[in-house]
Motif scaffolding. Structure first.
Motif, PDB file in Angstrom:
ATOM      1  N   GLY A   1       0.793  -1.219   0.000  1.00 40.29           N
ATOM      2  CA  GLY A   1       0.000   0.000   0.000  1.00 40.29           C
ATOM      3  C   GLY A   1       0.828   1.272   0.000  1.00 40.29           C
ATOM      4  N   ALA A   2       2.123   1.177   0.274  1.00 41.21           N
ATOM      5  CA  ALA A   2       2.965   2.375   0.271  1.00 41.21           C
ATOM      6  C   ALA A   2       2.996   2.989  -1.132  1.00 41.21           C
ATOM      7  N   LYS A   3       2.908   4.308  -1.199  1.00 42.91           N
ATOM      8  CA  LYS A   3       2.881   4.998  -2.487  1.00 42.91           C
ATOM      9  C   LYS A   3       4.281   5.057  -3.100  1.00 42.91           C
ATOM     10  N   ILE A   4       4.351   4.749  -4.390  1.00 43.31           N
ATOM     11  CA  ILE A   4       5.579   4.951  -5.161  1.00 43.31           C
ATOM     12  C   ILE A   4       5.447   6.301  -5.848  1.00 43.31           C
ATOM     13  N   VAL A   5       6.427   7.172  -5.649  1.00 43.41           N
ATOM     14  CA  VAL A   5       6.284   8.556  -6.103  1.00 43.41           C
ATOM     15  C   VAL A   5       7.504   9.009  -6.915  1.00 43.41           C
ATOM     16  N   ASP A   6       7.306  10.121  -7.628  1.00 43.52           N
ATOM     17  CA  ASP A   6       8.411  10.810  -8.289  1.00 43.52           C
ATOM     18  C   ASP A   6       9.206  11.513  -7.185  1.00 43.52           C
ATOM     19  N   PRO A   7      10.491  11.209  -7.018  1.00 41.94           N
ATOM     20  CA  PRO A   7      11.252  11.803  -5.903  1.00 41.94           C
ATOM     21  C   PRO A   7      11.406  13.312  -6.006  1.00 41.94           C
ATOM     22  N   ALA A   8      11.206  13.874  -7.203  1.00 43.11           N
ATOM     23  CA  ALA A   8      11.349  15.328  -7.372  1.00 43.11           C
ATOM     24  C   ALA A   8      10.050  16.072  -7.111  1.00 43.11           C
ATOM     25  N   THR A   9       8.930  15.486  -7.531  1.00 45.72           N
ATOM     26  CA  THR A   9       7.643  16.190  -7.451  1.00 45.72           C
ATOM     27  C   THR A   9       6.661  15.587  -6.460  1.00 45.72           C
ATOM     28  N   ASN A  10       6.954  14.367  -5.997  1.00 44.29           N
ATOM     29  CA  ASN A  10       6.054  13.606  -5.124  1.00 44.29           C
ATOM     30  C   ASN A  10       4.777  13.158  -5.828  1.00 44.29           C
ATOM     31  N   ASP A  11       4.719  13.269  -7.144  1.00 44.57           N
ATOM     32  CA  ASP A  11       3.567  12.752  -7.893  1.00 44.57           C
ATOM     33  C   ASP A  11       3.507  11.243  -7.724  1.00 44.57           C
ATOM     34  N   VAL A  12       2.295  10.726  -7.493  1.00 45.66           N
ATOM     35  CA  VAL A  12       2.140   9.283  -7.292  1.00 45.66           C
ATOM     36  C   VAL A  12       2.275   8.553  -8.621  1.00 45.66           C
ATOM     37  N   LEU A  13       3.148   7.551  -8.649  1.00 46.81           N
ATOM     38  CA  LEU A  13       3.435   6.788  -9.856  1.00 46.81           C
ATOM     39  C   LEU A  13       2.958   5.345  -9.775  1.00 46.81           C
ATOM     40  N   GLY A  14       2.581   4.907  -8.571  1.00 48.58           N
ATOM     41  CA  GLY A  14       2.159   3.528  -8.392  1.00 48.58           C
ATOM     42  C   GLY A  14       2.104   3.195  -6.920  1.00 48.58           C
ATOM     43  N   ALA A  15       2.141   1.889  -6.607  1.00 53.68           N
ATOM     44  CA  ALA A  15       2.045   1.465  -5.211  1.00 53.68           C
ATOM     45  C   ALA A  15       2.792   0.157  -4.992  1.00 53.68           C
ATOM     46  N   VAL A  16       3.296   0.007  -3.775  1.00 50.03           N
ATOM     47  CA  VAL A  16       3.946  -1.238  -3.356  1.00 50.03           C
ATOM     48  C   VAL A  16       2.869  -2.278  -3.073  1.00 50.03           C
ATOM     49  N   THR A  17       3.123  -3.504  -3.473  1.00 53.37           N
ATOM     50  CA  THR A  17       2.195  -4.601  -3.176  1.00 53.37           C
ATOM     51  C   THR A  17       2.757  -5.562  -2.128  1.00 53.37           C
ATOM     52  N   SER A  18       4.076  -5.735  -2.095  1.00 53.40           N
ATOM     53  CA  SER A  18       4.736  -6.579  -1.090  1.00 53.40           C
ATOM     54  C   SER A  18       6.062  -5.949  -0.732  1.00 53.40           C
ATOM     55  N   GLY A  19       6.438  -6.009   0.554  1.00 51.72           N
ATOM     56  CA  GLY A  19       7.724  -5.467   0.944  1.00 51.72           C
ATOM     57  C   GLY A  19       8.203  -6.047   2.260  1.00 51.72           C
ATOM     58  N   ILE A  20       9.529  -6.279   2.356  1.00 51.91           N
ATOM     59  CA  ILE A  20      10.127  -6.865   3.556  1.00 51.91           C
ATOM     60  C   ILE A  20      11.567  -6.372   3.709  1.00 51.91           C
ATOM     61  N   PRO A  21      12.117  -6.503   4.920  1.00 56.23           N
ATOM     62  CA  PRO A  21      13.567  -6.431   5.051  1.00 56.23           C
ATOM     63  C   PRO A  21      14.120  -7.799   4.652  1.00 56.23           C
ATOM     64  N   SER A  22      14.934  -7.877   3.626  1.00 57.96           N
ATOM     65  CA  SER A  22      15.400  -9.166   3.109  1.00 57.96           C
ATOM     66  C   SER A  22      16.390  -9.816   4.069  1.00 57.96           C
ATOM     67  N   PRO A  23      16.064 -10.997   4.615  1.00 61.13           N
ATOM     68  CA  PRO A  23      16.995 -11.681   5.516  1.00 61.13           C
ATOM     69  C   PRO A  23      18.289 -12.092   4.818  1.00 61.13           C
ATOM     70  N   THR A  24      18.220 -12.377   3.532  1.00 58.94           N
ATOM     71  CA  THR A  24      19.403 -12.822   2.798  1.00 58.94           C
ATOM     72  C   THR A  24      20.302 -11.666   2.400  1.00 58.94           C
TER      73      THR A  24
END
Length: 415
Positions: free
Chosen positions: A344-367
């Motif tokens: 659910g986290a928003k994926i954005v343009d780092p310069a303008t903060n315009d929303v470009l999409g959304a995260v569907t899965s995310g973790i701290p990778s153990p490997t």
């Protein structure tokens, strides 16, 4: 080689079991639901899990193990990457399709090329709705032109079974059915175990005279395992070498105890999720849904090359449109700086903060020791190296598009 119809119950050979082998040794996004525990279904290994100290949680309508005893998710994850883990995936729906026109029937339901598939070979595929959206992802194993073994997701059980029933009625009542009707049998309460990890083959080989080196990734066989004749498929959902083993209800606990011998460790849903994400594999309901097609999901490869132009399958128009014109968005892998980006986290343009999409899965990778995520972005922003931002707890974190899998897969494809 036996087919499921000639040995429909996968009868035990009943050779005596070695006493030493009979002794078993002893919240994550998407896994917890508000379903009351009294309403949850149980796999045939529920008591087995409880006896081994499992923390049981609701998942896809079932009570399933999250972790075992004092072994945490990260430790379990790393054990599968270095040794072997045993997963209960008996909540999945196992079905048999058989009849003279089974191959064309399943090629109507999915975009995959099944006619040229060799006997006892498998392929990942997708069940599509009329618009080309993914009803479910599924594993199809061909035993013969008129016999297939199919595994679908537990969370889509009712939707899938209703879809199959309606399409079977339509097929059998039509012109196609005149050439021979197709029947479906659900293997109710059958067990399904996934033995995964770099030492999985060595452990299983101790229990069978079958030469497992001949069973390469995507292949299956009926294998004698200490007195049982079991359907064993080489593959899994961790990115590691391994096997998925289908077991009749009365034999599931005994086979699980056999497989647990030695360094094999019981592994729960927590590690299963982090392992599959490191392998760049989708989880239905988070990374896939009925509004998402196979092209935008990065699964265009399941659409057979011989079917892209002329193949007749449900949802073909929507799939072909995205193949020709490109999809509006693309599934990508991300490495995120400083914080974990969850669903659910928003994926954005780092310069303008315009929303470009959304995260569907995310973790701290153990490997990897980094934060990884999967999500969808506008088409054109999916190329490796693209710099994006992800909004986490009100702050935009740097993110870079990377290739998937995040961790190199180690499927056994032969010497």
């Amino acid at each position: 080689m036996a087919t499921w119809r000639s040995s429909s119950s996968l009868l035990r050979l009943r050779a005596p079991l070695a006493p030493a082998l009979r002794r078993a040794r002893v919240p994550i996004r998407g896994f917890a639901t508000p379903t009351p525990s009294a309403e949850l279904k149980k796999t045939g290994l529920y008591d087995f899990h409880v006896a081994h100290g499992a923390k049981m949680v609701p998942f896809a309508g079932y009570s399933m193990p999250l972790v075992y005893g004092d072994v945490g998710q990260v430790a379990s994850h790393k054990h599968v990457r270095t040794e072997a883990g045993l997963f209960d995936v008996g909540h999945m729906v196992q079905s048999l399709f058989h009849g003279p026109t089974t191959t064309p029937f399943l090629e109507w339901l999915t975009p995959s090329s099944l006619a040229p598939l060799a006997p006892y070979s498998s392929t990942l595929s997708v069940l599509l709705n009329e618009k080309g959206g993914i009803i479910d992802d599924l594993m199809i194993t061909k035993h013969a032109e008129d016999a297939y073994y199919v595994v679908t997701n537990a969370g889509r059980r009712e939707r899938d079974l209703a879809w199959f029933a309606a399409r079977l009625d339509e097929w059998n009542a039509g012109e196609q059915g005149k050439a021979g009707k197709v029947e479906m049998t659900v293997l109710k309460k059958w067990g399904l175990l996934a033995l995964q990890g770099p030492t999985a083959a060595a452990h299983l080989q101790l229990l069978t005279s079958f030469d497992l080196s001949q069973l390469t990734f995507g292949k299956s066989a009926f294998v004698p395992v200490e007195g049982f004749n079991l359907h064993v498929a080489r593959g899994g959902y961790t990115g590691e070498d391994g096997f998925e083993i289908s077991i009749p209800p009365s034999q599931t606990a005994e086979v699980a105890a056999l497989l647990l011998d030695g360094e094999v460790q019981l592994t729960g849903l927590g590690a299963r999720d982090s392992l599959r994400l490191e392998a760049g594999l989708c989880l239905y309901g988070t990374d896939l849904d009925e509004e998402t097609g196979p092209v935008e999901a990065g699964l265009a490869w399941v659409v057979g090359k011989d079917r892209r132009e002329t193949g007749t399958f449900i949802g073909a128009d929507g799939v072909r449109q995205q193949l020709k014109e490109g999809p509006p968005r693309r599934r990508v892998g991300l490495v995120v700086e400083g914080a974990v980006a969850r669903e659910g986290a928003k994926i954005v343009d780092p310069a303008t903060n315009d929303v470009l999409g959304a995260v569907t899965s995310g973790i701290p990778s153990p490997t990897l020791g980094t934060n990884i995520a999967m999500g969808y972005v506008r088409n054109g922003l999916h190329k490796k190296g693209t710099q994006l931002g992800v909004e986490v707890r009100g702050k935009v974190r740097g993110a870079k598009v990377v290739g998937m899998p995040f961790v190199q897969t180690r499927y056994w494809r032969g010497v």
